[in-house]
Design a protein around this motif. Structure first.
Motif, mmCIF file in Angstrom:
data_model
loop_
_atom_site.group_PDB
_atom_site.id
_atom_site.type_symbol
_atom_site.label_atom_id
_atom_site.label_comp_id
_atom_site.label_asym_id
_atom_site.label_seq_id
_atom_site.Cartn_x
_atom_site.Cartn_y
_atom_site.Cartn_z
ATOM 1 N N SER A 2 -4.098 -10.252 3.153
ATOM 2 C CA SER A 2 -4.602 -8.995 2.596
ATOM 3 C C SER A 2 -4.735 -7.941 3.691
ATOM 4 O O SER A 2 -4.855 -8.254 4.876
ATOM 5 C CB SER A 2 -5.968 -9.214 1.945
ATOM 6 N N ILE A 26 -5.267 -4.135 -0.161
ATOM 7 C CA ILE A 26 -3.975 -4.549 -0.687
ATOM 8 C C ILE A 26 -3.942 -6.070 -0.654
ATOM 9 O O ILE A 26 -4.083 -6.684 0.409
ATOM 10 C CB ILE A 26 -2.810 -3.980 0.138
ATOM 11 N N GLU A 30 0.940 -7.842 -3.372
ATOM 12 C CA GLU A 30 0.769 -6.557 -4.057
ATOM 13 C C GLU A 30 1.477 -5.452 -3.282
ATOM 14 O O GLU A 30 1.488 -5.438 -2.054
ATOM 15 C CB GLU A 30 -0.715 -6.212 -4.171
ATOM 16 N N LEU A 31 2.056 -4.507 -4.016
ATOM 17 C CA LEU A 31 2.626 -3.310 -3.410
ATOM 18 C C LEU A 31 1.800 -2.109 -3.840
ATOM 19 O O LEU A 31 1.671 -1.825 -5.029
ATOM 20 C CB LEU A 31 4.085 -3.121 -3.805
ATOM 21 N N LEU A 32 1.226 -1.428 -2.864
ATOM 22 C CA LEU A 32 0.443 -0.220 -3.097
ATOM 23 C C LEU A 32 1.246 0.975 -2.617
ATOM 24 O O LEU A 32 1.645 1.031 -1.455
ATOM 25 C CB LEU A 32 -0.886 -0.292 -2.350
ATOM 26 N N ARG A 177 11.230 -4.777 -3.788
ATOM 27 C CA ARG A 177 10.215 -5.385 -4.656
ATOM 28 C C ARG A 177 10.456 -6.886 -4.799
ATOM 29 O O ARG A 177 9.509 -7.682 -4.779
ATOM 30 C CB ARG A 177 10.268 -4.710 -6.034
ATOM 31 N N GLN A 180 9.552 -8.622 -1.410
ATOM 32 C CA GLN A 180 8.120 -8.545 -1.134
ATOM 33 C C GLN A 180 7.333 -9.498 -2.025
ATOM 34 O O GLN A 180 6.426 -10.197 -1.576
ATOM 35 C CB GLN A 180 7.669 -7.090 -1.313
ATOM 36 N N ARG A 181 7.726 -9.573 -3.294
ATOM 37 C CA ARG A 181 7.052 -10.491 -4.220
ATOM 38 C C ARG A 181 7.391 -11.941 -3.902
ATOM 39 O O ARG A 181 6.531 -12.820 -3.944
ATOM 40 C CB ARG A 181 7.461 -10.170 -5.651
ATOM 41 N N ALA A 201 5.298 0.273 -7.774
ATOM 42 C CA ALA A 201 3.981 -0.140 -7.299
ATOM 43 C C ALA A 201 3.171 -0.909 -8.336
ATOM 44 O O ALA A 201 3.276 -0.680 -9.544
ATOM 45 C CB ALA A 201 3.192 1.087 -6.845
ATOM 46 N N ASP A 202 2.339 -1.816 -7.848
ATOM 47 C CA ASP A 202 1.300 -2.424 -8.676
ATOM 48 C C ASP A 202 0.165 -1.437 -8.869
ATOM 49 O O ASP A 202 -0.419 -1.341 -9.946
ATOM 50 C CB ASP A 202 0.768 -3.690 -8.006
ATOM 51 N N ARG A 203 -0.148 -0.719 -7.792
ATOM 52 C CA ARG A 203 -1.156 0.345 -7.867
ATOM 53 C C ARG A 203 -0.670 1.541 -7.048
ATOM 54 O O ARG A 203 0.130 1.404 -6.134
ATOM 55 C CB ARG A 203 -2.511 -0.131 -7.329
ATOM 56 N N THR A 217 -3.568 1.781 -11.439
ATOM 57 C CA THR A 217 -2.224 1.367 -11.803
ATOM 58 C C THR A 217 -1.388 2.615 -12.070
ATOM 59 O O THR A 217 -1.935 3.702 -12.336
ATOM 60 C CB THR A 217 -2.233 0.491 -13.057
#
Length: 348
Positions: A2, A26, A30-32, A177, A180-181, A201-203, A217
C-alpha cells in the motif's frame, strides 16, 4: 504494498506553491488516477511519494512503514515518465535490465528477467533494437517493462501516454491496467486526460490549488461532483448559477428548473449541473425543463453528435446519438444535479 500519504504538506522555496493537507491511500492492486488543472500539485504528490521531495509536514508510508525520509533508491518504486527516459545508446533489453544492474544482480539473471519483462509487454522480439528504432508505443512498453522488471512495491505513472496517438493510448491503457492488476501493484497515475482517468482508475482524486477537492470512484466523481469546480473540470458540463426556489426547484437565468429533491435550503445560492448527454430532443412533459433556441456549432463525431443550442444569452452543450439536432431540448428532473456553488480552483 500500500501507499499512504498522511496530511502531507510541501511548499517550494520562495514561491509558496505546493500542496496542502494531502491524505490518500492506495491499496495493493488499486490504480488511483490523479487529475486536475496544470499547476495544481499532481506531479508534486508523485515526487513526494517517490522521494524526490521531502514533506514539510506529514508522512509517506509504504506498506505501512514510514518512508518519509527514505532515499528514492530505497523505496523500490517503478516510475514511468512522460518522456520515457530511455537510454538512447542501449538496446531495449539493456534498458530494461538496467535497474537490475544497479541492484547488483548477475548478468545471466538480469538478461533472463529483462527478457521476461519484455515478453510481458509483447516486445521480446525487439530486445536488440535501440529506442530510436522503436515506435512511440514500443518505447512506452519498454519504459513500462523497465519499471516492472525489478518487481516494484508500487508503480508511479507521470503522464505516460500523452505522447501516443489515440489508438495507441487506448491499447496502452489496457496493457498498463492488465499488468498492474496481474501483479497486485498499487499504482498512482497522473494524467490530464479525463477519459483516461475515468476508464482506467479504481478511484479518481481531483486536485486544485494544492488540495484534493474530491476523491471517489469514477462514477461518483462524474455523477456526484463535490462542488462546481469538480463539475466543471470532469467531463462536459452545463453549469448555471441558481437560487433554490423549493425542495425540488431552482431559479436560473434560463427560468425555473425542476430537479430531484436536493436538500438545499430555500434561497440558497447553488449551481445547477446538466451533463450534455442527459438532454433529450423535443419538449418535456408539460413543458418541464424545456429549452428552445437556435442550433450552433453542429459537430458529427461518428457515434454521437454534439451541438450547441443558443437559448437567450446562454449556450447549452448537447450530446446525442440522434442524427438531427433539435431546436428544442428538455432534461428530466432526475438528470439535473444541484451542487455547491463555490468555485475556488483554477490552478496553483
Amino acid at each position: 504494498m500500500s501507499v499512504t500519504l498522511q496530511d502531507v504538506c510541501f511548499r517550494y522555496a520562495g514561491s509558496g506553491v505546493g500542496v496542502s493537507a494531502i491524505s490518500l491511500a492506495i491499496a495493493p492492486g488499486e490504480l488511483l488516477a490523479l487529475i486536475g488543472p496544470s499547476g495544481c500539485g499532481k506531479t508534486t504528490v508523485l515526487k513526494l511519494i517517490a522521494g524526490f521531495l521531502v514533506p514539510d509536514r506529514g508522512r509517506v508510508l509504504l506498506a505501512g512503514q514510514d518512508a518519509t525520509h527514505l532515499p528514492t533508491r530505497a523505496r523500490d518504486l517503478g516510475i514511468v515518465f512522460q518522456s520515457y527516459a530511455l537510454f538512447p545508446h542501449m538496446s531495449a533489453l539493456d534498458n530494461v535490465a538496467y535497474p537490475l544492474k544497479v541492484r547488483g544482480l548477475a548478468a545471466a539473471l538480469r538478461r533472463r528477467r529483462a527478457l521476461e519483462a519484455l515478453d510481458m509487454v509483447g516486445l521480446a522480439g525487439e530486445a536488440s533494437r535501440r529506442p530510436a528504432a522503436l515506435s512511440g508505443g514500443q518505447q512506452q512498453r519498454v519504459a513500462l517493462a523497465r519499471a516492472l522488471v525489478f518487481r516494484p512495491k508500487a508503480l508511479l505513472l507521470d503522464e505516460p501516454l500523452s505522447a501516443l496517438d489515440a489508438a495507441r493510448r487506448c491499447e496502452m491503457r489496457d496493457e498498463i491496467r492488465r499488468l498492474q492488476r496481474a501483479h497486485g501493484i498499487a499504482a498512482l497515475h497522473i494524467t490530464h486526460d479525463q477519459e483516461e482517468a475515468l476508464s482506467m482508475a479504481d478511484r479518481v482524486a481531483v486536485m486544485g490549488r494544492g488540495r484534493i477537492l474530491q476523491l471517489g470512484t469514477p462514477t461518483e466523481v462524474y455523477r456526484h461532483p463535490a462542488n462546481r469546480t469538480v463539475a466543471a473540470f470532469v467531463g462536459g458540463a452545463n453549469l448555471w448559477d441558481g437560487r433554490v426556489a423549493g425542495p425540488a426547484a431552482v431559479d436560473t437565468a434560463l427560468g425555473r428548473v425542476v430537479t430531484r429533491p436536493h436538500g438545499f435550503a430555500a434561497g440558497a445560492a447553488v449551481a445547477v449541473l446538466v451533463r450534455p448527454e442527459r438532454f433529450r430532443a423535443g419538449e418535456g412533459p408539460d413543458g418541464i425543463n424545456t429549452f428552445r433556441g437556435t442550433v450552433e456549432r453542429d459537430r458529427f463525431l461518428g457515434s454521437v453528435r454534439r451541438f450547441d443550442l443558443k437559448v437567450g444569452s446562454t449556450t447549452l452543450s448537447v450530446e446525442t446519438a440522434d442524427d438531427t439536432p433539435a431546436s428544442s431540448v428538455h432534461v428530466p428532473p432526475d438528470a439535473v444535479q444541484v451542487i455547491v456553488a463555490e468555485s475556488d480552483c483554477n490552478g496553483g
